[in-house]
Design a protein around this motif. Structure first.
Motif, PDB file in Angstrom:
ATOM      1  N   LEU A 128       0.844  -1.182   0.000  1.00 55.99           N
ATOM      2  CA  LEU A 128       0.000   0.000   0.000  1.00 55.99           C
ATOM      3  C   LEU A 128       0.890   1.247   0.000  1.00 55.99           C
ATOM      4  CD1 LEU A 128      -2.684  -1.083   2.624  1.00 55.99           C
ATOM      5  CD2 LEU A 128      -2.924  -1.043   0.134  1.00 55.99           C
ATOM      6  N   VAL A 129       0.593   2.215  -0.848  1.00 55.74           N
ATOM      7  CA  VAL A 129       1.471   3.375  -1.005  1.00 55.74           C
ATOM      8  C   VAL A 129       0.765   4.677  -0.634  1.00 55.74           C
ATOM      9  CG1 VAL A 129       2.902   2.267  -2.763  1.00 55.74           C
ATOM     10  CG2 VAL A 129       0.861   3.549  -3.456  1.00 55.74           C
ATOM     11  N   GLY A 130      -0.386   4.574   0.019  1.00 57.04           N
ATOM     12  CA  GLY A 130      -1.117   5.778   0.397  1.00 57.04           C
ATOM     13  C   GLY A 130      -0.308   6.699   1.287  1.00 57.04           C
ATOM     14  N   GLY A 131       0.447   6.136   2.229  1.00 57.29           N
ATOM     15  CA  GLY A 131       1.266   6.947   3.118  1.00 57.29           C
ATOM     16  C   GLY A 131       2.346   7.695   2.368  1.00 57.29           C
ATOM     17  N   THR A 132       2.964   7.036   1.403  1.00 56.71           N
ATOM     18  CA  THR A 132       4.000   7.685   0.607  1.00 56.71           C
ATOM     19  C   THR A 132       3.415   8.831  -0.212  1.00 56.71           C
ATOM     20  OG1 THR A 132       5.144   5.555   0.433  1.00 56.71           O
ATOM     21  CG2 THR A 132       5.833   7.287  -1.081  1.00 56.71           C
ATOM     22  N   ILE A 133       2.244   8.626  -0.782  1.00 57.34           N
ATOM     23  CA  ILE A 133       1.602   9.686  -1.553  1.00 57.34           C
ATOM     24  C   ILE A 133       1.269  10.869  -0.657  1.00 57.34           C
ATOM     25  CG2 ILE A 133      -0.486  10.296  -2.836  1.00 57.34           C
ATOM     26  CD1 ILE A 133      -0.424   7.499  -4.054  1.00 57.34           C
ATOM     27  N   ARG A 134       0.805  10.611   0.567  1.00 57.80           N
ATOM     28  CA  ARG A 134       0.507  11.706   1.497  1.00 57.80           C
ATOM     29  C   ARG A 134       1.768  12.484   1.851  1.00 57.80           C
ATOM     30  NH1 ARG A 134      -3.152   7.833   3.505  1.00 57.80           N
ATOM     31  NH2 ARG A 134      -1.665   7.085   5.044  1.00 57.80           N
ATOM     32  N   ARG A 135       2.883  11.783   2.024  1.00 58.79           N
ATOM     33  CA  ARG A 135       4.136  12.482   2.326  1.00 58.79           C
ATOM     34  C   ARG A 135       4.573  13.335   1.149  1.00 58.79           C
ATOM     35  NH1 ARG A 135       5.334   7.508   4.665  1.00 58.79           N
ATOM     36  NH2 ARG A 135       6.699   6.886   2.941  1.00 58.79           N
ATOM     37  N   LEU A 136       4.382  12.834  -0.053  1.00 52.10           N
ATOM     38  CA  LEU A 136       4.733  13.620  -1.231  1.00 52.10           C
ATOM     39  C   LEU A 136       3.848  14.860  -1.344  1.00 52.10           C
ATOM     40  CD1 LEU A 136       5.416  10.801  -3.838  1.00 52.10           C
ATOM     41  CD2 LEU A 136       6.962  12.702  -3.330  1.00 52.10           C
ATOM     42  N   LEU A 137       2.573  14.716  -1.057  1.00 54.52           N
ATOM     43  CA  LEU A 137       1.669  15.859  -1.127  1.00 54.52           C
ATOM     44  C   LEU A 137       2.027  16.925  -0.096  1.00 54.52           C
ATOM     45  CD1 LEU A 137      -1.790  14.124  -1.664  1.00 54.52           C
ATOM     46  CD2 LEU A 137      -0.600  15.633  -3.267  1.00 54.52           C
ATOM     47  N   ALA A 138       2.695  16.528   0.975  1.00 55.70           N
ATOM     48  CA  ALA A 138       3.054  17.481   2.027  1.00 55.70           C
ATOM     49  C   ALA A 138       4.348  18.233   1.719  1.00 55.70           C
ATOM     50  CB  ALA A 138       3.190  16.750   3.366  1.00 55.70           C
ATOM     51  N   VAL A 139       5.027  17.903   0.634  1.00 56.24           N
ATOM     52  CA  VAL A 139       6.299  18.551   0.304  1.00 56.24           C
ATOM     53  C   VAL A 139       6.041  19.970  -0.189  1.00 56.24           C
ATOM     54  CG1 VAL A 139       8.300  18.512  -1.217  1.00 56.24           C
ATOM     55  CG2 VAL A 139       7.431  16.373  -0.242  1.00 56.24           C
ATOM     56  N   GLY A 140       6.667  20.944   0.462  1.00 54.15           N
ATOM     57  CA  GLY A 140       6.531  22.328   0.060  1.00 54.15           C
ATOM     58  C   GLY A 140       5.093  22.821   0.157  1.00 54.15           C
ATOM     59  N   HIS A 141       4.854  23.999  -0.416  1.00 54.21           N
ATOM     60  CA  HIS A 141       3.499  24.542  -0.413  1.00 54.21           C
ATOM     61  C   HIS A 141       2.628  23.799  -1.432  1.00 54.21           C
ATOM     62  CE1 HIS A 141       0.312  27.349   0.327  1.00 54.21           C
ATOM     63  NE2 HIS A 141       0.311  27.792  -0.924  1.00 54.21           N
ATOM     64  N   THR A 142       3.154  23.657  -2.656  1.00 58.41           N
ATOM     65  CA  THR A 142       2.435  22.887  -3.689  1.00 58.41           C
ATOM     66  C   THR A 142       3.364  21.954  -4.456  1.00 58.41           C
ATOM     67  OG1 THR A 142       2.753  24.584  -5.417  1.00 58.41           O
ATOM     68  CG2 THR A 142       0.788  24.790  -4.023  1.00 58.41           C
ATOM     69  N   SER A 143       4.648  21.901  -4.078  1.00 61.71           N
ATOM     70  CA  SER A 143       5.624  21.137  -4.866  1.00 61.71           C
ATOM     71  C   SER A 143       5.228  19.678  -5.045  1.00 61.71           C
ATOM     72  CB  SER A 143       7.015  21.213  -4.225  1.00 61.71           C
ATOM     73  OG  SER A 143       7.579  22.487  -4.384  1.00 61.71           O
ATOM     74  N   GLY A 144       4.762  19.054  -3.951  1.00 64.46           N
ATOM     75  CA  GLY A 144       4.378  17.647  -4.040  1.00 64.46           C
ATOM     76  C   GLY A 144       3.234  17.423  -4.993  1.00 64.46           C
ATOM     77  N   ALA A 145       2.205  18.266  -4.899  1.00 61.91           N
ATOM     78  CA  ALA A 145       1.059  18.131  -5.802  1.00 61.91           C
ATOM     79  C   ALA A 145       1.465  18.401  -7.242  1.00 61.91           C
ATOM     80  CB  ALA A 145      -0.062  19.089  -5.371  1.00 61.91           C
ATOM     81  N   ASP A 146       2.312  19.401  -7.454  1.00 60.77           N
ATOM     82  CA  ASP A 146       2.783  19.714  -8.809  1.00 60.77           C
ATOM     83  C   ASP A 146       3.525  18.525  -9.410  1.00 60.77           C
ATOM     84  OD1 ASP A 146       1.813  22.364  -8.622  1.00 60.77           O
ATOM     85  OD2 ASP A 146       3.665  23.037  -7.669  1.00 60.77           O
ATOM     86  N   GLY A 147       4.421  17.932  -8.612  1.00 62.84           N
ATOM     87  CA  GLY A 147       5.192  16.799  -9.114  1.00 62.84           C
ATOM     88  C   GLY A 147       4.332  15.593  -9.424  1.00 62.84           C
ATOM     89  N   LEU A 148       3.381  15.289  -8.540  1.00 59.30           N
ATOM     90  CA  LEU A 148       2.496  14.146  -8.776  1.00 59.30           C
ATOM     91  C   LEU A 148       1.583  14.386  -9.974  1.00 59.30           C
ATOM     92  CD1 LEU A 148       1.548  13.192  -5.105  1.00 59.30           C
ATOM     93  CD2 LEU A 148       2.948  11.854  -6.694  1.00 59.30           C
ATOM     94  N   TRP A 149       1.150  15.634 -10.172  1.00 52.97           N
ATOM     95  CA  TRP A 149       0.327  15.946 -11.344  1.00 52.97           C
ATOM     96  C   TRP A 149       1.124  15.712 -12.628  1.00 52.97           C
ATOM     97  CZ3 TRP A 149      -0.033  20.425 -14.818  1.00 52.97           C
ATOM     98  CH2 TRP A 149      -1.235  20.440 -15.557  1.00 52.97           C
ATOM     99  N   GLY A 150       2.369  16.165 -12.653  1.00 54.87           N
ATOM    100  CA  GLY A 150       3.211  15.911 -13.817  1.00 54.87           C
ATOM    101  C   GLY A 150       3.440  14.434 -14.046  1.00 54.87           C
TER     102      GLY A 150
END
Length: 271
Positions: A220-242
Motif C-alpha cells: 500500500l502506497v497511500g502513506g507515501t503519496i501523502r508524504r509527497l503531497l506534504a512537500v513544500g506549499h504545492t511542490s508535491g502536488a505539482d510533481g504528482l500531477w506531472g
C-alpha cells in the motif's frame, strides 16, 4: 567529492541548507524529511546547531573525505565515507503497476492543488503533455513550464520533474529528460536546475523511489503519496500531477473504469 575543494553556503532554511560546490549543489536535510536526490540526510542533533548560525556565503570545504560547513562559531563535519548510500535511481514499472498508480493519482483531484493558475494555457499544456507525442508542441509546452511559478522550486519545474519521473517509470524518459536539462536552465532557480539535471540522469527524491518500489512489491502506497503531497506549499502536488500526465501519455489515456473498480476493491480488502 574527492580531493580538496572549496565552496560556500548557497541557501539556508528552517530545517535544511544547500551548499554550492564546483559542479554540485549539495542539500543537507533531516532524516525525518526524507532524502533529497541532491544530497545528504542527517539526524536533527547533527544539523540543528548549524542551522541557527549558518549564513549565505559562509565557507564550505571538502578535504580528506570530510565535508565541513562553517557557521558563526560552529563547524559541521560530515565524514562522507561513513554515510549509507541510498539508491535513488527511478525503477521501471510494468504497465499494470503504472496503471494502478495512475488510478491512485486521478483520485486525488490534483488540478485543484497546483501552484499554477488553472487557465486555458495550462489546460492546453496538460493536453499536450498527456498526449506525449515527440513534437515541437511538446517542447514548447515544456519550455512554457520551465521556471514558471514562485518559490525555491517553481511549480512548473516541479511538474517537469514529475513528468520526467513518470516517463522513466515506463522506461522511455531519457530523451525527454535530457532535452529539458539541455534547455536554458538559467531561466529557473539553481535548486530547480539541479533537480532537472538529476532527473535527466535517471534519479529522483527518496519518496518517489519508495512510491515506485511499493508498487513493484504490491504494498500500500497511500502513506507515501501523502508524504509527497506534504512537500513544500504545492511542490508535491505539482510533481504528482506531472507524473500523472506522463502516465496518461504512456498508457494512452486515463484510468479505465475496470481498473479503478479493481483498485477500490483492493483498498477495501486492506481496511
Amino acid at each position: 567529492m574527492r580531493g580538496q575543494i572549496s565552496g560556500s553556503v548557497h541557501s539556508v532554511f528552517s530545517s535544511s541548507l544547500n551548499v554550492s560546490l564546483p559542479g554540485l549543489l549539495l542539500h543537507l536535510g533531516l532524516t525525518r524529511d526524507g532524502l533529497s536526490v541532491l544530497g545528504i540526510a542527517l539526524p536533527e542533533e547533527c544539523l540543528h546547531s548549524l542551522l541557527g548560525c549558518a549564513q549565505v556565503g559562509g565557507r564550505a570545504t571538502v578535504r580528506d573525505g570530510v565535508l565541513r560547513v562553517y557557521g558563526a562559531g560552529v563547524v559541521l563535519q560530515v565524514h562522507l565515507g561513513a554515510l549509507q548510500v541510498v539508491p535513488c535511481r527511478v525503477p521501471y514499472l510494468d504497465v499494470v503497476q503504472r496503471g494502478d498508480l495512475l488510478c491512485k493519482l486521478e483520485g486525488l483531484s490534483l488540478e485543484g492543488r497546483l501552484g499554477l493558475p488553472a487557465d486555458e494555457t495550462l489546460e492546453r499544456v496538460a493536453r499536450v503533455l498527456s498526449e506525449g507525442a515527440d513534437t515541437d508542441e511538446l517542447r514548447q509546452a515544456s519550455i512554457y513550464l520551465l521556471g514558471r511559478g514562485l518559490g525555491l522550486t517553481p511549480s512548473g519545474d516541479d511538474v517537469l520533474v514529475g513528468y520526467g519521473i513518470g516517463l522513466l517509470m515506463g522506461g522511455v524518459g531519457n530523451e525527454f529528460c535530457e532535452a529539458i536539462a539541455g534547455e536554458d536552465l538559467e531561466r529557473t532557480t539553481d535548486v530547480s536546475a539541479a533537480y532537472l539535471r538529476a532527473t535527466s540522469e535517471g534519479y529522483a527524491n527518496q519518496e518517489f523511489i519508495e512510491l515506485a518500489s511499493g508498487l513493484k512489491n504490491g504494498a500500500l502506497v497511500g502513506g507515501t503519496i501523502r508524504r509527497l503531497l506534504a512537500v513544500g506549499h504545492t511542490s508535491g502536488a505539482d510533481g504528482l500531477w506531472g507524473l500523472g500526465l506522463a502516465l496518461r501519455a504512456e498508457l494512452g489515456g486515463g484510468c479505465s473504469a475496470p481498473r479503478r473498480i479493481w483498485h477500490i476493491r483492493q483498498v477495501r480488502q486492506a481496511m
